[in-house]
Write a protein that holds these residues in place. Structure first.
Motif, PDB file in Angstrom:
ATOM      1  N   LEU A 178       0.867  -1.175   0.000  1.00 33.88           N
ATOM      2  CA  LEU A 178       0.000   0.000   0.000  1.00 33.88           C
ATOM      3  C   LEU A 178       0.904   1.226   0.000  1.00 33.88           C
ATOM      4  CD1 LEU A 178      -1.614   0.369   3.573  1.00 33.88           C
ATOM      5  CD2 LEU A 178       0.499  -0.821   3.082  1.00 33.88           C
ATOM      6  N   PRO A 179       0.361   2.406  -0.287  1.00 33.59           N
ATOM      7  CA  PRO A 179       1.214   3.590  -0.373  1.00 33.59           C
ATOM      8  C   PRO A 179       2.019   3.831   0.902  1.00 33.59           C
ATOM      9  CG  PRO A 179      -0.931   4.060  -1.325  1.00 33.59           C
ATOM     10  CD  PRO A 179      -1.035   2.710  -0.684  1.00 33.59           C
ATOM     11  N   VAL A 180       3.286   4.206   0.709  1.00 28.75           N
ATOM     12  CA  VAL A 180       4.196   4.463   1.825  1.00 28.75           C
ATOM     13  C   VAL A 180       4.498   5.960   1.893  1.00 28.75           C
ATOM     14  CG1 VAL A 180       6.480   4.013   2.788  1.00 28.75           C
ATOM     15  CG2 VAL A 180       5.225   2.174   1.632  1.00 28.75           C
ATOM     16  N   LEU A 181       4.152   6.566   3.017  1.00 33.03           N
ATOM     17  CA  LEU A 181       4.478   7.961   3.277  1.00 33.03           C
ATOM     18  C   LEU A 181       5.731   7.988   4.138  1.00 33.03           C
ATOM     19  CD1 LEU A 181       1.333   7.789   2.708  1.00 33.03           C
ATOM     20  CD2 LEU A 181       1.138   9.864   4.089  1.00 33.03           C
ATOM     21  N   ILE A 182       6.722   8.768   3.741  1.00 39.52           N
ATOM     22  CA  ILE A 182       7.975   8.845   4.500  1.00 39.52           C
ATOM     23  C   ILE A 182       8.202  10.283   4.934  1.00 39.52           C
ATOM     24  CG2 ILE A 182      10.467   8.503   4.453  1.00 39.52           C
ATOM     25  CD1 ILE A 182      10.095   6.254   2.487  1.00 39.52           C
ATOM     26  N   ASP A 183       8.230  10.484   6.261  1.00 38.12           N
ATOM     27  CA  ASP A 183       8.530  11.825   6.752  1.00 38.12           C
ATOM     28  C   ASP A 183      10.042  11.966   6.932  1.00 38.12           C
ATOM     29  OD1 ASP A 183       9.385  10.888   9.218  1.00 38.12           O
ATOM     30  OD2 ASP A 183       7.598  11.507  10.301  1.00 38.12           O
ATOM     31  N   SER A 184      10.476  13.147   7.318  1.00 36.39           N
ATOM     32  CA  SER A 184      11.902  13.454   7.282  1.00 36.39           C
ATOM     33  C   SER A 184      12.676  12.918   8.475  1.00 36.39           C
ATOM     34  CB  SER A 184      12.086  14.972   7.228  1.00 36.39           C
ATOM     35  OG  SER A 184      11.688  15.562   8.457  1.00 36.39           O
ATOM     36  N   GLY A 185      11.982  12.568   9.545  1.00 32.87           N
ATOM     37  CA  GLY A 185      12.680  12.184  10.761  1.00 32.87           C
ATOM     38  C   GLY A 185      13.231  13.364  11.524  1.00 32.87           C
ATOM     39  N   GLY A 186      12.735  14.571  11.205  1.00 35.04           N
ATOM     40  CA  GLY A 186      13.217  15.765  11.877  1.00 35.04           C
ATOM     41  C   GLY A 186      12.927  15.791  13.370  1.00 35.04           C
ATOM     42  N   PHE A 187      12.000  14.919  13.839  1.00 34.81           N
ATOM     43  CA  PHE A 187      11.696  14.865  15.273  1.00 34.81           C
ATOM     44  C   PHE A 187      12.932  14.509  16.086  1.00 34.81           C
ATOM     45  CE2 PHE A 187      11.119  10.505  13.840  1.00 34.81           C
ATOM     46  CZ  PHE A 187      11.724   9.776  14.841  1.00 34.81           C
ATOM     47  N   ALA A 188      13.953  13.930  15.433  1.00 34.48           N
ATOM     48  CA  ALA A 188      15.186  13.593  16.147  1.00 34.48           C
ATOM     49  C   ALA A 188      15.895  14.842  16.668  1.00 34.48           C
ATOM     50  CB  ALA A 188      16.124  12.803  15.239  1.00 34.48           C
ATOM     51  N   ALA A 189      15.462  16.017  16.213  1.00 34.14           N
ATOM     52  CA  ALA A 189      16.015  17.261  16.745  1.00 34.14           C
ATOM     53  C   ALA A 189      15.698  17.414  18.229  1.00 34.14           C
ATOM     54  CB  ALA A 189      15.479  18.453  15.970  1.00 34.14           C
ATOM     55  N   LEU A 190      14.718  16.652  18.718  1.00 31.06           N
ATOM     56  CA  LEU A 190      14.353  16.704  20.130  1.00 31.06           C
ATOM     57  C   LEU A 190      15.227  15.802  20.998  1.00 31.06           C
ATOM     58  CD1 LEU A 190      10.465  16.588  19.730  1.00 31.06           C
ATOM     59  CD2 LEU A 190      11.886  18.611  20.157  1.00 31.06           C
TER      60      LEU A 190
END
Length: 318
Positions: free
Chosen positions: A82-94
């Motif tokens: 099924l469609p895969v949405l990939i976010d940037s992983g920018g939450f690792a800034a926390l």
């Protein structure tokens, strides 16, 4: 909020061409159509969360797509069906020890999760997404509620710069690209959305709402401010996945949400359909059953066809 539109048009001139929208709201991706409103479960790859691996074969029956963070998507051996949405992983800034650097006007994320620092650039994110994603999200940097305004403004500015760089440099035009919006109140959300709306993004996504989840009035004001600026293009909200909250967001005009709450709740032996239920020391099959039940509850939460914005605060909105 028509005055917001008028102000942005005066400032930026005539609007640029937008991606076409159908009367039945949906998003076409290389792996299929995502019909809105859509509850999109978060999943991971690798061995850190074994329950995710158990539930993945069931996701095509229960969800229109899946959301995977850049960090875990790099460990994906086989694509889901099924469609895969990939976010940037920018939450690792926390994460502790992480730093946000500015180079050539763009934001770079430096993390210290292992022995040597790792850097994540807008180019790294986009290159990976264009190889593996059906829908992509730009590299943004979360703004916690307690952050000083100077640091918050810097993170917002670099999130905007990264998004504009990505839309100008993407090669896979058939891969929808969403610009990520980071803000701390309605005014900052409105200005961020107005600036990004000048560019032909396929959609927009609001981050940073999870730590503000108990302040429903603030969340509602931020979402409304963004909707007033993006001229009908799809809007996604990261992380707010409780069914009652999701229903309210959909009524407001949000098109999609993502959440890992369905599986986190199962790991605690709980299920959404019976809030007082608690299974002590669940077995692996019981965990899987709970996760499936929770996702089914969230995905099939009834929405009236003529839904209108609701001003009342949902119970326990997180």
């Amino acid at each position: 909020h028509p005055r917001h539109h008028q102000a942005s048009h005066r400032l930026w001139g005539n609007p640029i061409p937008r991606p076409p929208m159908s009367t039945m709201r949906s998003l076409t991706t290389p792996s299929g159509v995502i019909r809105f409103p859509a509850y999109i479960p978060v999943t991971t790859f690798g061995g850190k969360y074994p329950l995710d691996r158990l539930i993945q074969p069931y996701l095509p029956r229960l969800a229109p797509a899946v959301m995977v963070s850049h960090h875990y998507a790099k460990q994906m051996k086989q694509r889901p069906r099924l469609p895969v949405l990939i976010d940037s992983g920018g939450f690792a800034a926390l994460f502790e020890g992480s730093r946000i650097l500015e180079e050539n006007g763009l934001g770079i994320l430096e993390t210290h999760l292992g022995e040597t620092p790792e850097r994540l650039t807008p180019m790294d994110v986009l290159d990976f997404q264009e190889e593996h994603a059906d829908v992509a999200f730009t590299l943004d940097f979360p703004i916690p509620p307690s952050m000083e305004e100077e640091e918050a403004s810097m993170r917002q500015r670099l999130s905007i710069a990264n998004a504009i760089w990505a839309i100008r440099n993407r090669r896979r035009k058939e891969m929808p690209l969403y610009a990520c919006i980071q803000s701390w109140d309605a005014a900052s959300a409105s200005s961020c959305a107005a600036e990004l709306a000048r560019h032909p993004f396929d959609g927009f996504a609001i981050g940073g709402l999870v730590p503000r989840a108990r302040n429903w009035e603030l969340i509602e004001s931020i979402v409304s401010a963004v909707l007033a600026e993006i001229e009908g293009r799809p809007l996604h909200v990261f992380g707010l996945g409780k069914p009652e909250t999701t229903a309210t967001l959909f009524e407001m005009g949000v098109d999609s949400v993502d959440s890992s709450s369905y599986v986190k709740l199962a790991a605690d032996g709980k299920k959404w359909s019976h809030p007082d239920f608690r299974l002590e020391d669940p077995s692996t099959p019981e965990l899987l059953n709970l996760a499936i039940q929770n996702l089914a509850t969230a995905s099939t939460f009834d929405m009236p066809l003529n839904a209108k914005p609701r001003k009342s605060q949902p119970a326990n909105p997180f």
